[in-house]
Design a protein around this motif. Sequence first.
Motif: not given
Length: 253
Positions: A1-17
């Motif tokens: 599987m080609n994982m385009s985000g491997a090694g990258k980091t994200a913050i996502v707010t409001g991620a409970s729903s």
Amino acid sequence: MNMSGAGKTAIVTGASSGIGRYSAIALLNEGWNVVITARRYEALQETQKMSSNPDNCLCLTGEITDEDFVMKLFDQTISKFGRLDLLFNNAGISSAQVPIENLSLDDFQKVLNTNLVGPFICTREAVRQFKTQSPPGGRIINNGSLSAHVPRPYSYAYTISKHAMNGLTKCTSLDGRAFNITCTQIDIGNAATEMGGRHGVGALQPDGRTIQEGVLDVQHVASTIVHISSLPPDVTVLNVNIMPTNIPYIGRG
């Protein structure tokens, strides 16, 4: 599987729903390290468990309007994963659709604080990190709305907050240009979530009617977030709109 985000980091707010949840899951499934934040820890844990890479996920609860919490959020992200590549300013609320004379100052300020002040604080901390890390740069995506362009009836607080998001997006894109920092505003219409999905039951129109509007599978929004996030840093998508084909938008009805 080609994982385009491997090694990258994200913050996502409001991620409970909703959009935040499914965007975080989509990023995790593409190999990203994802820090998810919201007020409900149990719901964040559910988001984490729904992904195929739960070990790449860090759950942190708090208020994005709390400056101290946001600074800790970024500190813990860097401590855990070493750098930051993406901030998705997604958290947002609305208020009851009422005439302006019935809208309390408290309700108005709550919406502005969550929808604008929170993203401002997060953007400030993201830019600070983007400028100092090596290599420098990063991407911010702001969750706007069709209401950033055309209001619904009796939507003062929400519409004003989303119009202001346009300014935050453009300022960040302009000032970030010299530092390899890009900024996008995604304007979403009627995603099938707790907030947007209710328009599929009935939405007030400018002519006074309440009609059932089309809704959009939230997975299409999540895949759009992943696509924008996968672009190289020399490519900016300033604005993108995604909505059901049959939604009333131009003229709102």
